[in-house]
Design a protein around this motif. Structure first.
Motif, PDB file in Angstrom:
ATOM      1  N   ILE A 241       0.880  -1.163   0.000  1.00 15.25           N
ATOM      2  CA  ILE A 241       0.000   0.000   0.000  1.00 15.25           C
ATOM      3  C   ILE A 241       0.920   1.217   0.000  1.00 15.25           C
ATOM      4  O   ILE A 241       1.681   1.424   0.943  1.00 15.25           O
ATOM      5  CB  ILE A 241      -0.931   0.015   1.224  1.00 15.25           C
ATOM      6  N   GLY A 242       0.889   1.974  -1.084  1.00 17.20           N
ATOM      7  CA  GLY A 242       1.780   3.117  -1.221  1.00 17.20           C
ATOM      8  C   GLY A 242       1.155   4.378  -0.658  1.00 17.20           C
ATOM      9  O   GLY A 242       0.206   4.915  -1.229  1.00 17.20           O
ATOM     10  N   VAL A 243       1.665   4.842   0.496  1.00 17.31           N
ATOM     11  CA  VAL A 243       1.184   6.086   1.116  1.00 17.31           C
ATOM     12  C   VAL A 243       2.297   7.103   0.923  1.00 17.31           C
ATOM     13  O   VAL A 243       3.237   7.178   1.707  1.00 17.31           O
ATOM     14  CB  VAL A 243       0.860   5.877   2.609  1.00 17.31           C
ATOM     15  N   GLU A 244       2.197   7.885  -0.140  1.00 21.08           N
ATOM     16  CA  GLU A 244       3.327   8.701  -0.574  1.00 21.08           C
ATOM     17  C   GLU A 244       3.535   9.935   0.294  1.00 21.08           C
ATOM     18  O   GLU A 244       2.581  10.577   0.737  1.00 21.08           O
ATOM     19  CB  GLU A 244       3.129   9.137  -2.027  1.00 21.08           C
ATOM     20  N   ASP A 288      -4.095   7.923  -2.124  1.00 22.42           N
ATOM     21  CA  ASP A 288      -3.793   9.269  -2.621  1.00 22.42           C
ATOM     22  C   ASP A 288      -2.930  10.025  -1.611  1.00 22.42           C
ATOM     23  O   ASP A 288      -2.882   9.683  -0.424  1.00 22.42           O
ATOM     24  CB  ASP A 288      -5.068  10.047  -2.952  1.00 22.42           C
ATOM     25  N   PRO A 289      -2.180  11.044  -2.071  1.00 22.79           N
ATOM     26  CA  PRO A 289      -1.245  11.749  -1.188  1.00 22.79           C
ATOM     27  C   PRO A 289      -1.892  12.361   0.048  1.00 22.79           C
ATOM     28  O   PRO A 289      -1.211  12.635   1.034  1.00 22.79           O
ATOM     29  CB  PRO A 289      -0.664  12.833  -2.103  1.00 22.79           C
ATOM     30  N   SER A 290      -3.215  12.588   0.008  1.00 18.25           N
ATOM     31  CA  SER A 290      -3.868  13.176   1.175  1.00 18.25           C
ATOM     32  C   SER A 290      -4.032  12.175   2.310  1.00 18.25           C
ATOM     33  O   SER A 290      -4.318  12.548   3.442  1.00 18.25           O
ATOM     34  CB  SER A 290      -5.252  13.704   0.785  1.00 18.25           C
ATOM     35  N   ALA A 293      -9.206   9.009   4.828  1.00 18.15           N
ATOM     36  CA  ALA A 293      -9.771   7.770   5.357  1.00 18.15           C
ATOM     37  C   ALA A 293     -10.355   6.919   4.239  1.00 18.15           C
ATOM     38  O   ALA A 293     -10.228   5.688   4.252  1.00 18.15           O
ATOM     39  CB  ALA A 293     -10.842   8.101   6.404  1.00 18.15           C
ATOM     40  N   GLU A 294     -10.983   7.572   3.246  1.00 17.15           N
ATOM     41  CA  GLU A 294     -11.577   6.830   2.132  1.00 17.15           C
ATOM     42  C   GLU A 294     -10.506   6.132   1.301  1.00 17.15           C
ATOM     43  O   GLU A 294     -10.669   4.971   0.900  1.00 17.15           O
ATOM     44  CB  GLU A 294     -12.394   7.776   1.243  1.00 17.15           C
ATOM     45  N   ALA A 295      -9.395   6.836   1.049  1.00 12.49           N
ATOM     46  CA  ALA A 295      -8.318   6.251   0.254  1.00 12.49           C
ATOM     47  C   ALA A 295      -7.672   5.073   0.976  1.00 12.49           C
ATOM     48  O   ALA A 295      -7.383   4.036   0.364  1.00 12.49           O
ATOM     49  CB  ALA A 295      -7.267   7.316  -0.063  1.00 12.49           C
ATOM     50  N   ILE A 296      -7.440   5.218   2.264  1.00  8.09           N
ATOM     51  CA  ILE A 296      -6.846   4.124   3.043  1.00  8.09           C
ATOM     52  C   ILE A 296      -7.792   2.937   3.101  1.00  8.09           C
ATOM     53  O   ILE A 296      -7.384   1.774   2.946  1.00  8.09           O
ATOM     54  CB  ILE A 296      -6.498   4.610   4.469  1.00  8.09           C
TER      55      ILE A 296
END
Length: 365
Positions: A241-244, A288-290, A293-296
């Protein structure tokens, strides 16, 4: 325990199955038979579970191979969970970060780079993602916890409550990482070797990396071929999981704008998690870079769903070329037959794209 102390430790765990000696894992070669687990799913991730041996075609390089073994069974997962913790390059930097957290008016950064508050929000998102990944695991699964700073935080265990507590403890501290917070090639080799040593019995071995989407080639660094062989020999599937980091995104865009001629050279040296995931049959999902919670939630749902399907893989076996040499890496290609393709026109297959010869092939049976 530091990862360097684990490098180079290899223990073969051999089991007897249908009269053959083999080591269970994403792909393995034992007694010459190559065994390849394959995840088959629809485009939306729905698993396809009604296929038979007659529905598959398998190739070694460009040469078709007869399927000598076929099975489908549920196996436990042995997971190396690799997290980027809150980190600093020195104790002085860690103290500065703590001060900025307590005095937000001093928490400023150059344009395009994250503030300390932003960095801690990102690390909190990584913690949430890790805890959500654990939710798809069961009592028969095992987890070892690593950090991208080169630390084995907790050895392989079936006690997921202990792993959860360790993840929460990580979030409450700042780890000192003098060489940087990116996972490097040496550490990826060491984690693969650790799983090979610690994972006994029949299981699917998986490395799940939750961090920036980069694997660094620190000098002196192993070659990409050495990393690939270590992953293949350990029979692990790499997922991520890429959390940039916003700063990395800014620097990447700036470099692509300023020095486009050097981009091919950089791409040849700097590989992201997806490179190792694709070769080992796993998946990587960017948040996404933000780090919303939805992206995670979306990223962990996709990776968690894949882990569930991985434990129920089809297993195909074939006899390799008798002329293959020990240490040689050979490509694998698996397809569905035309009739199966017509039944499932949007099918996706996840499997290891190559394997390494670990012993001299025996004559085909």
């Amino acid at each position: 325990m530091h990862l360097q102390s684990l490098s180079g430790q290899y223990i073969e765990v051999l089991l007897v199955l249908t009269g053959l000696l083999w080591q269970h894992g994403p792909v393995h070669l034992s007694s010459s038979l190559v065994l390849v687990p394959v995840v088959v799913q629809q485009k939306d991730g729905t698993p396809i579970t009604d296929l038979t041996q007659a529905d598959f075609l398998i190739y070694e390089g460009r040469k078709g191979r007869s399927i000598a073994y076929f099975d489908k069974e549920e196996l436990p997962l042995h997971v190396a969970l690799v997290l980027e913790p809150p980190n600093a390059s020195s104790q002085a930097e860690a103290e500065r970060m703590r001060e900025q957290l307590n005095r937000p008016e001093r928490d400023v950064s150059p344009p395009g780079l994250p503030t300390t508050q932003e960095m801690f929000r990102r690390w909190a998102a990584i913690q949430v993602a890790a805890l959500k990944v654990l939710e798809v695991l069961g009592s028969n699964d095992g987890v070892a916890l690593f950090t991208t700073c080169g630390e084995l935080r907790h050895p392989l265990t079936n006690d997921l409550a202990v792993i959860r507590e360790n993840i929460r403890e990580l979030a409450a501290t700042i780890q000192i990482c003098p060489s940087g917070h990116f996972l490097d090639r040496d550490e990826l080799i060491a984690i693969s070797s650790y799983l090979r040593q610690a994972s006994s019995g029949r299981s699917q071995r998986v490395i799940v990396i939750i961090s920036d989407n980069h694997i660094m080639p620190r000098k002196p660094a192993p070659s990409l071929d050495e990393v690939r062989k270590a992953i293949l020999a350990a029979n692990v599937t790499v997922c991520g999981i890429g959390v940039e980091n916003r700063g990395c995104a800014t620097l990447r865009r700036a470099f692509m704008a300023i020095s486009p001629p050097l981009i091919p050279l950089l791409l040849a040296q700097f590989k992201d998690i997806a490179y190792f995931s694709q070769m080992s049959g796993g998946i990587v999902v960017p948040a996404d870079p933000s780090s919303s919670a939805e992206a995670i939630s979306r990223a962990t749902s996709l990776v968690g769903g894949f882990l569930q399907r991985l434990r129920q893989s089809y297993i195909l076996g074939f006899w390799p070329d008798e002329q293959a040499k020990v240490g040689e890496v050979r490509g694998i290609k698996i397809e569905l037959t035309p009739p199966a393709r017509r039944r499932y026109p949007h099918v996706q297959l996840h499997y290891r794209r190559s394997y390494v010869i670990t012993e001299r092939p025996r004559a085909s049976q």
